[in-house]
Design a protein around this motif. Structure first.
Motif, PDB file in Angstrom:
ATOM      1  N   ARG A  14      34.801  61.855  10.869  1.00  0.00           N
ATOM      2  CA  ARG A  14      35.416  60.968   9.884  1.00  0.00           C
ATOM      3  C   ARG A  14      34.662  61.038   8.543  1.00  0.00           C
ATOM      4  O   ARG A  14      35.280  61.068   7.468  1.00  0.00           O
ATOM      5  CB  ARG A  14      35.402  59.540  10.431  1.00  0.00           C
ATOM      6  CG  ARG A  14      36.077  58.507   9.547  1.00  0.00           C
ATOM      7  CD  ARG A  14      36.005  57.153  10.212  1.00  0.00           C
ATOM      8  NE  ARG A  14      36.601  56.117   9.391  1.00  0.00           N
ATOM      9  CZ  ARG A  14      36.568  54.813   9.663  1.00  0.00           C
ATOM     10  NH1 ARG A  14      35.966  54.411  10.779  1.00  0.00           N
ATOM     11  NH2 ARG A  14      37.126  53.942   8.861  1.00  0.00           N
TER      12      ARG A  14
ATOM     13  N   ARG B 233      35.557  64.229   6.776  1.00  0.00           N
ATOM     14  CA  ARG B 233      36.923  64.187   6.252  1.00  0.00           C
ATOM     15  C   ARG B 233      36.984  63.373   4.953  1.00  0.00           C
ATOM     16  O   ARG B 233      37.593  63.795   3.970  1.00  0.00           O
ATOM     17  CB  ARG B 233      37.858  63.591   7.293  1.00  0.00           C
ATOM     18  CG  ARG B 233      39.334  63.627   6.879  1.00  0.00           C
ATOM     19  CD  ARG B 233      40.240  63.195   8.016  1.00  0.00           C
ATOM     20  NE  ARG B 233      39.978  61.823   8.444  1.00  0.00           N
ATOM     21  CZ  ARG B 233      39.351  61.501   9.594  1.00  0.00           C
ATOM     22  NH1 ARG B 233      38.926  62.456  10.419  1.00  0.00           N
ATOM     23  NH2 ARG B 233      39.153  60.245   9.913  1.00  0.00           N
TER      24      ARG B 233
ATOM     25  N   GLU C 224      37.921  64.754   1.231  1.00  0.00           N
ATOM     26  CA  GLU C 224      39.040  64.183   0.476  1.00  0.00           C
ATOM     27  C   GLU C 224      38.583  63.754  -0.922  1.00  0.00           C
ATOM     28  O   GLU C 224      39.284  63.981  -1.915  1.00  0.00           O
ATOM     29  CB  GLU C 224      39.633  62.996   1.236  1.00  0.00           C
ATOM     30  CG  GLU C 224      40.373  63.410   2.502  1.00  0.00           C
ATOM     31  CD  GLU C 224      40.727  62.212   3.371  1.00  0.00           C
ATOM     32  OE1 GLU C 224      40.296  61.079   3.016  1.00  0.00           O
ATOM     33  OE2 GLU C 224      41.398  62.405   4.408  1.00  0.00           O
TER      34      GLU C 224
END
Length: 377
Positions: free
Chosen positions: A189, A192, A196
């Protein structure tokens, strides 16, 4: 090796001769040691130091004769054949050095320095397994041994792996990684979310922010496409800084040039990084060489010398080392200069520079040994 009264003239000359050796004034050392011999002709100790002063002047036959006299005066002392071996090793006479070391080993079979030099000669002659033992014991051996070990490691690396690998031998140890490791789901997580955010920065044209954000989060580079994102960000940052340079006022140019160099260097574009550092140094001189930026000038000139070594431009590297030292003396410059001298075949002054580089055990020699082992794998 004999004894002497602390205030007699021969003793004073011996002490001053030892100090001259330490500061590498070999002519003065020879003069003082010969004067000491006038009052103490039967001192093996003085003959041994005189032999080193002669050897450092490339007078090897005279040095061997001095060692012979020392050995005759102290036939059971292992130090004399040990130092004879060291002088022969410096002259690349490996077989003759081994013969003297074997004599020293018979007199002192458990001496770690004798064992270290035996391992070093064996490794230099192709017994690559000896490097393991050298790496383990080198830290505990004298600085002079570590300098000779680094000299042989650097010579072998220059010859077999090139200048870039030789420069890497001298890099400081890497920082220890953070001990805390997130559980796999949280780590995924985290990757990610950072990916982003980097993409949003890139889409907004904020290339420098994206590059700095990703580089400041080394763990984020484990994520998918992270390295590709970082390269894209750095290339965009180079372009953005180049645009800013076109309209920058002179006081701002040096800071922008340093930023561009960092991105170019991180991209592995050595030629571009070289040109940018040259431009920074030219701007620094043009602006009066401000004292506040002397540390940057020292590091920039040294980095140019490293890049020269990577290219095999050893004379140019020596010039940049001189410029670095003129800005501010630094221990790291000695190491780069040692590589340049070694590349030019000047092994004795190269060893002296490596001695300065290793001064006070600030550089862990076992790191260089491990890097040489890894490059050979």
């Amino acid at each position: 090796m004999g004894w002497h009264l602390p205030f007699d003239r021969a003793g004073r000359c011996l002490t001053r001769g030892q100090r001259a050796l330490a500061r590498r004034d070999f002519l003065d050392a020879e003069r003082l040691l010969r004067e000491a011999l006038g009052g103490r002709p039967h001192s093996a100790h003085v003959h041994l130091y005189l032999a080193h002063a002669l050897a450092e002047q490339e007078r090897l036959a005279d040095a061997e004769a001095a060692f012979e006299r020392a050995a005759a005066l102290a036939p059971h002392n292992f130090v004399v054949p040990l130092h004879l071996a060291i002088v022969r090793l410096d002259a690349a006479q490996h077989a003759r050095a081994r013969e003297a070391l074997e004599r020293a080993a018979r007199l002192a079979p458990d001496n770690p320095l004798v064992a270290g030099y035996l391992d070093l000669i064996a490794w230099a002659e192709g017994e690559h397994g000896r490097l393991d033992g050298l790496g383990r014991r080198a830290r505990e051996l004298p600085e002079s041994f570590r300098a000779r070990l680094l000299l042989h490691l650097a010579a072998w690396t220059l010859r077999t792996r090139g200048g870039k690998a030789a420069v890497a031998l001298l890099e400081p140890p890497p920082d220890r990684p953070l001990a805390i490791r997130l559980p796999a789901p949280l780590r995924a997580r985290w990757h990610r979310r950072r990916g982003e955010r980097a993409r949003r920065l890139l889409e907004a044209g904020r290339f420098e922010d994206a590059a700095d954000y990703l580089a400041a989060q080394p763990g984020a580079l484990d994520g998918a496409d992270a390295h590709a994102l970082l390269e894209r960000a750095r290339r965009g940052a180079v372009t953005a800084v180049a645009t800013a340079l076109e309209r920058a006022a002179p006081p701002e140019r040096r800071a922008l040039l340093l930023r561009r160099y960092e991105y170019e260097n991180d991209l592995g574009d050595r030629d571009a990084a070289y040109r940018t550092l040259q431009a920074w140094l030219a701007a620094y001189q043009q602006d009066g060489a401000p004292a506040s930026e002397m540390p940057v000038a020292e590091a920039a000139a040294r980095r140019l010398a490293e890049l020269d070594v990577e290219r095999g431009e050893f004379e140019q590297a020596l010039q940049h080392c001189g410029a670095s030292r003129a800005a501010r003396p630094a221990r790291e410059t000695h190491g780069v200069e040692g590589l340049a001298l070694l590349g030019l075949g000047r092994r004795r002054p190269a060893r002296h520079r490596f001695e300065d580089f290793l001064a006070d055990a600030l550089f862990p020699i076992e790191i260089a040994v491990a890097r040489a082992q890894n490059s050979a794998a």
